[in-house]
Design an enzyme around this catalytic site. Structure first.
Site, mmCIF file in Angstrom:
data_model
loop_
_atom_site.group_PDB
_atom_site.id
_atom_site.type_symbol
_atom_site.label_atom_id
_atom_site.label_comp_id
_atom_site.label_asym_id
_atom_site.label_seq_id
_atom_site.Cartn_x
_atom_site.Cartn_y
_atom_site.Cartn_z
ATOM 1 N N HIS A 34 0.845 -1.197 0.000
ATOM 2 C CA HIS A 34 0.000 0.000 0.000
ATOM 3 C C HIS A 34 0.875 1.240 0.000
ATOM 4 O O HIS A 34 2.006 1.197 0.472
ATOM 5 C CB HIS A 34 -0.823 0.094 1.289
ATOM 6 C CG HIS A 34 -1.654 -1.097 1.604
ATOM 7 N ND1 HIS A 34 -3.002 -1.132 1.377
ATOM 8 C CD2 HIS A 34 -1.334 -2.297 2.150
ATOM 9 C CE1 HIS A 34 -3.486 -2.303 1.787
ATOM 10 N NE2 HIS A 34 -2.492 -3.027 2.253
ATOM 11 N N TYR A 35 0.336 2.362 -0.472
ATOM 12 C CA TYR A 35 0.908 3.641 -0.058
ATOM 13 C C TYR A 35 -0.040 4.243 0.964
ATOM 14 O O TYR A 35 -1.226 3.921 1.008
ATOM 15 C CB TYR A 35 1.206 4.572 -1.221
ATOM 16 C CG TYR A 35 0.069 5.155 -2.035
ATOM 17 C CD1 TYR A 35 -1.093 5.653 -1.449
ATOM 18 C CD2 TYR A 35 0.185 5.266 -3.418
ATOM 19 C CE1 TYR A 35 -2.099 6.202 -2.204
ATOM 20 C CE2 TYR A 35 -0.827 5.822 -4.184
ATOM 21 C CZ TYR A 35 -1.967 6.286 -3.567
ATOM 22 O OH TYR A 35 -2.970 6.845 -4.312
ATOM 23 N N THR A 36 0.509 5.138 1.808
ATOM 24 C CA THR A 36 -0.316 5.710 2.867
ATOM 25 C C THR A 36 -1.303 6.739 2.319
ATOM 26 O O THR A 36 -2.400 6.891 2.851
ATOM 27 C CB THR A 36 0.566 6.389 3.926
ATOM 28 O OG1 THR A 36 1.444 7.314 3.266
ATOM 29 C CG2 THR A 36 1.394 5.364 4.690
ATOM 30 N N GLU A 99 2.524 -0.869 4.648
ATOM 31 C CA GLU A 99 2.191 0.515 4.285
ATOM 32 C C GLU A 99 3.490 1.265 3.980
ATOM 33 O O GLU A 99 4.417 1.293 4.790
ATOM 34 C CB GLU A 99 1.452 1.225 5.419
ATOM 35 C CG GLU A 99 -0.022 0.838 5.547
ATOM 36 C CD GLU A 99 -0.933 1.499 4.505
ATOM 37 O OE1 GLU A 99 -0.436 2.330 3.707
ATOM 38 O OE2 GLU A 99 -2.137 1.176 4.498
ATOM 39 N N HIS A 141 -2.580 -3.159 -3.406
ATOM 40 C CA HIS A 141 -3.954 -3.040 -2.927
ATOM 41 C C HIS A 141 -4.929 -2.926 -4.104
ATOM 42 O O HIS A 141 -6.011 -3.494 -4.097
ATOM 43 C CB HIS A 141 -4.059 -1.821 -2.003
ATOM 44 C CG HIS A 141 -5.244 -1.841 -1.099
ATOM 45 N ND1 HIS A 141 -5.549 -0.806 -0.257
ATOM 46 C CD2 HIS A 141 -6.223 -2.775 -0.903
ATOM 47 C CE1 HIS A 141 -6.653 -1.115 0.421
ATOM 48 N NE2 HIS A 141 -7.082 -2.292 0.034
ATOM 49 N N ASP A 151 -3.866 2.298 -4.817
ATOM 50 C CA ASP A 151 -2.500 2.241 -4.280
ATOM 51 C C ASP A 151 -1.890 0.853 -4.456
ATOM 52 O O ASP A 151 -2.630 -0.120 -4.551
ATOM 53 C CB ASP A 151 -2.485 2.659 -2.791
ATOM 54 C CG ASP A 151 -3.281 1.726 -1.891
ATOM 55 O OD1 ASP A 151 -4.480 1.521 -2.139
ATOM 56 O OD2 ASP A 151 -2.689 1.177 -0.942
HETATM 57 ZN ZN LIG Z 1 -4.132 0.466 0.566
#
Ligand SMILES: [Zn+2]
Length: 258
Positions: A34-36, A99, A141, A151
């Protein structure tokens, strides 16, 4: 918030209260990136560690490559939400969530610093080795929740990760002209495209109709594997890249294959 010992030697523990049991005592066999998507790493971290957010991840990777562990790997972290891969709906129960601090699309898709990607690669290699996670189950994600999630984004360097020994990737087939399929099209070729996406793992419905969901799945595929153009149109480059990825997959159903 009870302390625990880091599963990954390179991580510092910072416990999040947001986790539960993995359903059916599942072992993680997928890594989900994921990215935040928030302006600051610290803000994202505070959110992931506060009870009211009801979200978490196992790991958090700062821009400078520092790694925190928020949830023990044996526990089910809450990062995937409603998602699906290879017919499986409870992605949180079968995955390790990472993350990666990056402002993402809302912040104009800034680059991921080299130190951060090196740290993500090392972390994935370590988790992958310890749990026996196969390369094609290191996913974004957006792969497991197309349309709803974008993301880690088309700017995420999957190719560099692959060069570092993580994930499944082929160089995308160059974008040229030629025949393509898009929303509204129907028939056997659309059905064949849907079958290919589904075989790779996407939750694509095989109905011969290039509908919104198919368009979302094509865009999710492009975001990961043909990031130069993410438009949801199944052009030759997209279809050929998918075909070459499928051809390169080992047959995991054969117990003799490793
Ligand atoms: Zn995500």
């Amino acid at each position: 918030m009870t302390a625990f010992t880091a599963d990954y030697p390179g991580a510092t523990v910072m416990p999040s209260p947001n986790h539960g049991e993995r359903a059916g005592g599942r072992r993680p066999d997928m890594i989900l990136l994921h990215y935040t998507g928030m302006p600051s790493a610290d803000g994202a971290l505070t959110w992931l560690c506060s009870e009211e957010s009801q979200v978490s991840s196992h790991y958090f990777v700062f821009e400078d490559g520092r790694v925190l562990q928020l949830v023990p790997e044996a526990r089910r972290a809450w990062h995937a939400g409603k998602s699906q891969w290879k017919g499986e709906g409870d992605i949180n129960s079968c995955s390790i969530g990472i993350e990666i601090a990056n402002p993402g699309h809302p912040g104009g898709l800034p680059d991921f610093p080299a130190a951060q990607i090196a740290a993500v690669a090392e972390l994935c290699r370590n988790c992958g080795e310890r749990w026996g996670i196969v390369p094609e189950r290191v996913l974004g994600h957006s792969d497991v929740a197309p349309i709803r999630k974008v993301d880690p984004g088309e700017n995420f360097p999957w190719k560099r990760l692959h060069e570092a020994g993580v994930g499944h990737f082929v160089d995308p087939t160059p974008i040229t002209g030629g025949r393509f399929f898009q929303r509204g099209d129907q028939g056997q070729p659309v059905e064949a495209l849907q079958a290919m996406l589904s075989l790779y793992g996407y939750a694509t419905e095989i109905n011969g109709l290039f509908d919104d969901r198919t368009e979302g799945d094509v865009a999710a595929f492009q975001r990961h594997f043909r990031p130069l153009r993410v438009d949801g149109i199944a052009d030759f480059s997209t279809i050929d890249t998918l075909h070459r990825l499928l051809k390169g997959l080992p047959d995991r159903s054969d117990p003799a294959a490793s």
